[in-house]
Design a protein around this motif. Structure first.
Motif, PDB file in Angstrom:
ATOM      1  N   ASP A   1       0.845  -1.195   0.000  1.00 45.83           N
ATOM      2  CA  ASP A   1       0.000   0.000   0.000  1.00 45.83           C
ATOM      3  C   ASP A   1       0.884   1.250   0.000  1.00 45.83           C
ATOM      4  OD1 ASP A   1      -1.700   2.121   0.562  1.00 45.83           O
ATOM      5  OD2 ASP A   1      -2.929   0.983   1.966  1.00 45.83           O
ATOM      6  N   PRO A   2       1.104   1.885  -1.161  1.00 39.76           N
ATOM      7  CA  PRO A   2       2.003   3.051  -1.228  1.00 39.76           C
ATOM      8  C   PRO A   2       1.592   4.183  -0.299  1.00 39.76           C
ATOM      9  CG  PRO A   2       1.544   2.240  -3.432  1.00 39.76           C
ATOM     10  CD  PRO A   2       0.625   1.493  -2.506  1.00 39.76           C
ATOM     11  N   ALA A   3       0.279   4.427  -0.146  1.00 36.83           N
ATOM     12  CA  ALA A   3      -0.174   5.513   0.725  1.00 36.83           C
ATOM     13  C   ALA A   3       0.160   5.212   2.182  1.00 36.83           C
ATOM     14  CB  ALA A   3      -1.671   5.735   0.555  1.00 36.83           C
ATOM     15  N   LYS A   4      -0.081   3.970   2.606  1.00 36.38           N
ATOM     16  CA  LYS A   4       0.235   3.593   3.987  1.00 36.38           C
ATOM     17  C   LYS A   4       1.744   3.622   4.208  1.00 36.38           C
ATOM     18  CE  LYS A   4      -2.253   0.430   5.871  1.00 36.38           C
ATOM     19  NZ  LYS A   4      -2.869  -0.886   6.226  1.00 36.38           N
ATOM     20  N   MET A   5       2.481   3.142   3.221  1.00 41.98           N
ATOM     21  CA  MET A   5       3.934   3.126   3.335  1.00 41.98           C
ATOM     22  C   MET A   5       4.483   4.547   3.406  1.00 41.98           C
ATOM     23  SD  MET A   5       6.207   0.776   3.654  1.00 41.98           S
ATOM     24  CE  MET A   5       7.969   0.937   3.943  1.00 41.98           C
ATOM     25  N   ARG A   6       3.860   5.452   2.678  1.00 47.04           N
ATOM     26  CA  ARG A   6       4.290   6.855   2.715  1.00 47.04           C
ATOM     27  C   ARG A   6       4.221   7.408   4.132  1.00 47.04           C
ATOM     28  NH1 ARG A   6       0.530   9.064  -0.487  1.00 47.04           N
ATOM     29  NH2 ARG A   6       1.763   8.468  -2.318  1.00 47.04           N
ATOM     30  N   GLU A   7       3.134   7.133   4.832  1.00 49.50           N
ATOM     31  CA  GLU A   7       2.984   7.635   6.191  1.00 49.50           C
ATOM     32  C   GLU A   7       3.969   6.964   7.144  1.00 49.50           C
ATOM     33  OE1 GLU A   7       1.164  10.304   6.885  1.00 49.50           O
ATOM     34  OE2 GLU A   7       0.871  10.270   4.705  1.00 49.50           O
ATOM     35  N   ILE A   8       4.246   5.700   6.910  1.00 44.67           N
ATOM     36  CA  ILE A   8       5.225   4.981   7.736  1.00 44.67           C
ATOM     37  C   ILE A   8       6.610   5.582   7.556  1.00 44.67           C
ATOM     38  CG2 ILE A   8       6.430   2.768   7.960  1.00 44.67           C
ATOM     39  CD1 ILE A   8       3.717   1.430   7.362  1.00 44.67           C
ATOM     40  N   ILE A   9       6.966   5.891   6.327  1.00 50.05           N
ATOM     41  CA  ILE A   9       8.275   6.492   6.044  1.00 50.05           C
ATOM     42  C   ILE A   9       8.379   7.866   6.694  1.00 50.05           C
ATOM     43  CG2 ILE A   9       9.731   7.431   4.208  1.00 50.05           C
ATOM     44  CD1 ILE A   9       8.551   5.145   2.413  1.00 50.05           C
ATOM     45  N   LYS A  10       7.316   8.643   6.604  1.00 49.25           N
ATOM     46  CA  LYS A  10       7.329   9.968   7.231  1.00 49.25           C
ATOM     47  C   LYS A  10       7.550   9.849   8.738  1.00 49.25           C
ATOM     48  CE  LYS A  10       4.337  12.456   3.950  1.00 49.25           C
ATOM     49  NZ  LYS A  10       3.054  13.192   3.814  1.00 49.25           N
ATOM     50  N   ARG A  11       6.862   8.912   9.354  1.00 50.19           N
ATOM     51  CA  ARG A  11       6.991   8.709  10.798  1.00 50.19           C
ATOM     52  C   ARG A  11       8.411   8.259  11.148  1.00 50.19           C
ATOM     53  NH1 ARG A  11       2.851   6.908  14.278  1.00 50.19           N
ATOM     54  NH2 ARG A  11       3.607   6.596  16.414  1.00 50.19           N
ATOM     55  N   GLU A  12       8.952   7.389  10.315  1.00 51.33           N
ATOM     56  CA  GLU A  12      10.299   6.882  10.590  1.00 51.33           C
ATOM     57  C   GLU A  12      11.327   7.997  10.503  1.00 51.33           C
ATOM     58  OE1 GLU A  12      12.251   3.639  12.092  1.00 51.33           O
ATOM     59  OE2 GLU A  12      10.142   3.742  11.488  1.00 51.33           O
ATOM     60  N   ARG A  13      11.198   8.869   9.525  1.00 45.08           N
ATOM     61  CA  ARG A  13      12.118   9.991   9.390  1.00 45.08           C
ATOM     62  C   ARG A  13      11.966  10.953  10.573  1.00 45.08           C
ATOM     63  NH1 ARG A  13      14.443  10.628   3.984  1.00 45.08           N
ATOM     64  NH2 ARG A  13      15.020  12.739   4.619  1.00 45.08           N
ATOM     65  N   GLN A  14      10.744  11.158  11.029  1.00 46.39           N
ATOM     66  CA  GLN A  14      10.513  12.050  12.159  1.00 46.39           C
ATOM     67  C   GLN A  14      11.285  11.584  13.384  1.00 46.39           C
ATOM     68  OE1 GLN A  14       6.468  12.049  13.586  1.00 46.39           O
ATOM     69  NE2 GLN A  14       6.756  13.878  14.854  1.00 46.39           N
ATOM     70  N   VAL A  15      11.274  10.286  13.634  1.00 42.80           N
ATOM     71  CA  VAL A  15      11.918   9.731  14.819  1.00 42.80           C
ATOM     72  C   VAL A  15      13.420   9.546  14.608  1.00 42.80           C
ATOM     73  CG1 VAL A  15      12.065   7.655  16.243  1.00 42.80           C
ATOM     74  CG2 VAL A  15       9.832   8.633  15.679  1.00 42.80           C
ATOM     75  N   GLU A  16      13.794   8.993  13.471  1.00 45.54           N
ATOM     76  CA  GLU A  16      15.207   8.705  13.216  1.00 45.54           C
ATOM     77  C   GLU A  16      16.054   9.976  13.214  1.00 45.54           C
ATOM     78  OE1 GLU A  16      18.739   6.681  12.447  1.00 45.54           O
ATOM     79  OE2 GLU A  16      16.806   5.837  13.026  1.00 45.54           O
ATOM     80  N   PHE A  17      15.520  11.061  12.650  1.00 43.61           N
ATOM     81  CA  PHE A  17      16.287  12.307  12.544  1.00 43.61           C
ATOM     82  C   PHE A  17      15.808  13.376  13.518  1.00 43.61           C
ATOM     83  CE2 PHE A  17      16.166  10.550   8.082  1.00 43.61           C
ATOM     84  CZ  PHE A  17      17.402   9.925   8.181  1.00 43.61           C
ATOM     85  N   ALA A  18      15.162  12.963  14.574  1.00 48.65           N
ATOM     86  CA  ALA A  18      14.622  13.922  15.542  1.00 48.65           C
ATOM     87  C   ALA A  18      15.704  14.852  16.064  1.00 48.65           C
ATOM     88  CB  ALA A  18      13.974  13.168  16.703  1.00 48.65           C
ATOM     89  N   LEU A  19      15.415  16.142  16.051  1.00 44.85           N
ATOM     90  CA  LEU A  19      16.282  17.166  16.632  1.00 44.85           C
ATOM     91  C   LEU A  19      17.672  17.181  16.007  1.00 44.85           C
ATOM     92  CD1 LEU A  19      15.075  16.472  20.265  1.00 44.85           C
ATOM     93  CD2 LEU A  19      14.424  18.432  18.855  1.00 44.85           C
ATOM     94  N   GLU A  20      17.733  16.860  14.711  1.00 45.43           N
ATOM     95  CA  GLU A  20      18.974  16.948  13.946  1.00 45.43           C
ATOM     96  C   GLU A  20      18.921  18.064  12.902  1.00 45.43           C
ATOM     97  OE1 GLU A  20      20.815  13.294  12.480  1.00 45.43           O
ATOM     98  OE2 GLU A  20      19.537  12.147  13.837  1.00 45.43           O
ATOM     99  N   GLY A  21      17.846  18.856  12.892  1.00 45.81           N
ATOM    100  CA  GLY A  21      17.743  19.943  11.933  1.00 45.81           C
ATOM    101  C   GLY A  21      17.170  19.557  10.590  1.00 45.81           C
ATOM    102  N   ARG A  22      16.597  18.348  10.478  1.00 44.93           N
ATOM    103  CA  ARG A  22      16.070  17.881   9.201  1.00 44.93           C
ATOM    104  C   ARG A  22      14.556  18.061   9.082  1.00 44.93           C
ATOM    105  NH1 ARG A  22      18.817  18.753   6.016  1.00 44.93           N
ATOM    106  NH2 ARG A  22      17.387  17.693   4.628  1.00 44.93           N
ATOM    107  N   ARG A  23      13.860  18.234  10.184  1.00 46.38           N
ATOM    108  CA  ARG A  23      12.399  18.163  10.186  1.00 46.38           C
ATOM    109  C   ARG A  23      11.749  19.227   9.309  1.00 46.38           C
ATOM    110  NH1 ARG A  23       8.040  14.874  10.552  1.00 46.38           N
ATOM    111  NH2 ARG A  23       6.370  15.721  11.843  1.00 46.38           N
ATOM    112  N   PHE A  24      12.208  20.471   9.378  1.00 41.16           N
ATOM    113  CA  PHE A  24      11.598  21.523   8.569  1.00 41.16           C
ATOM    114  C   PHE A  24      11.639  21.167   7.093  1.00 41.16           C
ATOM    115  CE2 PHE A  24      12.118  25.137   5.737  1.00 41.16           C
ATOM    116  CZ  PHE A  24      10.983  25.880   6.013  1.00 41.16           C
ATOM    117  N   PHE A  25      12.778  20.705   6.625  1.00 42.00           N
ATOM    118  CA  PHE A  25      12.941  20.453   5.197  1.00 42.00           C
ATOM    119  C   PHE A  25      12.082  19.285   4.728  1.00 42.00           C
ATOM    120  CE2 PHE A  25      16.917  22.418   6.719  1.00 42.00           C
ATOM    121  CZ  PHE A  25      16.801  23.621   6.032  1.00 42.00           C
TER     122      PHE A  25
END
Length: 652
Positions: free
Chosen positions: A557-581
């Protein structure tokens, strides 16, 4: 690039045209160069040439200075955190800047560095005491600098003018020194061309940590991966919001109004190219006696096929704290020296810190339970506590794992969370060691910090704002020995790391249409929406964190996977200056950034239940005003006034 040359010889800011006679002019070499030696002499000697290139790198943005005194105007423009006291980045998040503001006006600074890079590329052949290996490497560094400075302009201001590669004459007319902006795609192509040139010439690795900010081939290719992913993303690829953002001299849209799905294939191939270097790997630390047992649904095989032989907490934590030497962190691709102001902001005031960063409840809630379930859909084995139980202490003697201590008074809502949570978030009753402190003042080390109104983490002395308003802080970069009153462990800040490349690859593949194949013939790379590839590389991130991998249903499910990837990036790169971009390129910034939530820090320690309730933040620096015009910084009006060929960004 032919289009750039024919449509617009992009390049120079208007301020150049009106300051060509000044020794402080953008077109002049820095004054100290003349004090040291002549410009001609610089290009004759390797040692002076390298100093000149190093000087050009000083114009790069200081991305490692995240919050207090931060140089990134976007550092606080997200849903991750806000600051307790006035920090310059908050002006942008609160809409308090305009086109007349000098705050974060880097337009001329970045172009000044580009001018230096151009000088090196044009004149390096004059150097007489340099080997051909060094000549190529220095030229590659100059191409990288030119590319990254343009990328910095593109991130902050959107499409910008691109200088002709030949340095411009200082005696040119106003008309000859004024150029219009390129389109977004023209800028991306030009930046990537320079990074390709850099990759062809740069060394594969640097011999020691002292060269931490000097790029390698892998750094150049990795920045291409980042840029190509951004260019493929919805905000920059056929975004109708910019329908009237038009170059007035020829009517060309700055942001293409035609969605080009092939850009996802280009982005996927760019990421795979870095993977194919076979040079980088996710950093891991072997398991030992105090590594906790994995949940039953996490594969027990050896990494990267599972998490059975690694310590998930240390594997993530030790990258950032300085526990491991930077040269031994296989995940680092390009780094900068760490700025200890980040630690000062994070540390509680009672321990000598600023107590100024307030991590949001939104970020806290994004972390999963230890078995990978969302806190709102947790499992029976590791249930997230109901509200009536969430505030109660975990009790007994607390917990300890992987060298991390959880005191008995920690609330159940923080128990059994994934390892990246403990490596990143400082919550109520967290234990702070600060073991480098050797003095006798009380509460400067081995302190259980609490954020109640009468807690140890409350405001200190005559600074009533130096407290946590959300009940959370950042411990991502804090080593157990770090102390504002003692000393800080040497560490480095990752400007880009391999985890980003893997998630770039998975995201780009996920967005490719089923059955569509893209081939990068120059590098012999073919990509498609390959679910086996997506599973393989996404699961590396998950397994390193000690979590279960992605399921077939999610991959299908590409739509579901998209949200999973977004969540993973939010946590993996938390407070590293990547979130805004990330939020910007997805078009999610205005949707995600609104009211901050945290704990009720006005409650006393005698009323734990009242404290541990999600509470809307009303502190003056937590009130953000995010609108679409904030996607790009305004070009300062003094520049606009001096160049009639420039168009201002939308909304400014």
């Amino acid at each position: 690039m032919k289009n750039i040359r024919s449509i617009v010889i992009a390049g120079i800011t208007a301020v150049m045209a009106f300051s060509v006679c000044s020794c402080d002019s953008y077109l002049d070499v820095d004054r100290y160069i003349y004090d040291m030696t002549s410009l001609d002499s610089i290009f004759k000697r390797k040692s002076l040439l390298e100093q000149y290139i190093n000087g050009a790198s000083m114009y790069l943005p200081r991305e490692e200075i995240l919050w207090w005194k931060g140089e990134d105007p976007f550092a606080l423009t997200t849903d991750e955190a806000f600051c307790s006291f006035k920090m310059t980045p908050v002006d942008y998040a609160q809409g308090k800047i305009d086109r007349f503001s000098s705050s974060y006006d880097y337009y001329n600074r970045f172009y000044k560095g580009i001018r230096r890079a151009n000088q090196v590329i044009q004149r390096i052949h004059e150097c007489e005491d340099i080997s051909e290996v060094d000549r190529r490497d220095f030229t590659g560094r100059a191409h990288f600098l030119r590319a990254y400075l343009y990328y910095s302009l593109l991130r902050q201001y959107g499409p910008v003018p691109i200088l002709p590669d030949d340095p411009l004459p200082t005696n040119g007319s106003t008309e000859s020194l004024s150029f219009p902006r390129g389109t977004y795609d023209e800028c991306v192509d030009y930046i990537c061309e320079n990074l390709e040139s850099a990759a062809a010439m740069l060394l594969d690795e640097r011999p020691d940590v002292s060269t931490y900010r000097v790029p390698t081939k892998g750094a150049a290719l990795s920045i291409i991966s980042r840029i190509r992913l951004e260019a493929a993303s919805p905000w920059f690829n056929g975004n109708p919001y910019y329908y009237d953002f038009i170059r007035h001299i020829d009517g060309v849209p700055y942001i293409s109004q035609t969605k080009d799905l092939q850009k996802w294939g280009i982005a996927a191939a760019a990421a795979k190219r870095v993977i194919n270097l076979d040079k980088y790997a996710l950093f891991t630390v072997p398991k030992d006696a105090d590594t906790p047992e994995l949940p039953k649904n996490v594969p027990n095989g050896n990494f990267p096929n599972g998490a059975g032989d690694i310590d998930p907490f240390r594997s993530y934590n030790d990258m950032f704290t300085g526990e491991e030497l930077a040269l031994n962190v296989s995940e680092y691709i390009w780094t900068a020296g760490f700025n200890n102001d980040v630690l000062y902001v994070a540390f509680p005031a009672v321990m000598g810190g600023g107590n100024g960063l307030n991590v949001s409840q939104q970020l806290v809630d994004a972390y999963k339970m230890v078995d990978g379930y969302d806190i709102n859909e947790s499992s029976q084995e590791y249930p997230y506590p109901v509200e009536a139980e969430a505030w109660k202490p975990i009790g007994n003697n607390g917990k300890s794992f992987s060298g991390y201590q959880m005191p008995a008074q920690v609330a159940k809502m923080y128990d059994n969370r994934e390892m990246r949570f403990y490596a990143t978030i400082a919550f109520n009753h967290r234990y702070w060691e600060a073991s480098s402190y050797a003095g006798t003042e009380p509460n400067k080390k081995n302190l259980e910090v609490t954020y109640y109104i009468d807690g140890t983490g409350a405001a200190w002395g005559d600074h009533p704002d130096d407290k946590s308003f959300s009940g959370y802080n950042c411990c991502k970069y804090v080593h157990t020995s770090d102390s504002p009153k003692g000393g800080y462990r040497s560490k480095y800040f990752p400007l880009i790391r391999y985890a980003e490349i893997l998630l770039n690859y998975v995201e780009a593949m996920n967005e490719m249409e089923e059955g569509v194949v893209y081939t990068d013939e120059d590098n012999n790379i073919t990509v498609k929406r390959d679910k086996d590839e997506m599973r393989k590389y996404f699961n590396m991130i998950r397994f390193r964190a000690g979590l279960p991998g992605v399921t077939d249903a999610e991959l299908n499910d590409p739509a579901k996977m998209r949200e999973i990837i977004k969540r993973e990036r939010q946590v993996e790169f938390a407070l590293e200056g990547r979130r805004f971009f990330d939020l910007r390129r997805w078009g999610d910034l205005t949707k995600n950034v609104g009211t901050f939530y945290g704990m009720n820090v006005n409650a006393k320690s005698s009323n734990r239940e009242a404290y541990h309730k999600r509470t809307a933040m009303t502190w003056q620096y937590s009130i953000y005003t995010i609108s679409n015009k904030l996607m790009f910084y305004p070009i300062i009006q003094t520049v606009m006034d001096k160049n009639v060929k420039l168009d201002q960004n939308p909304g400014w």
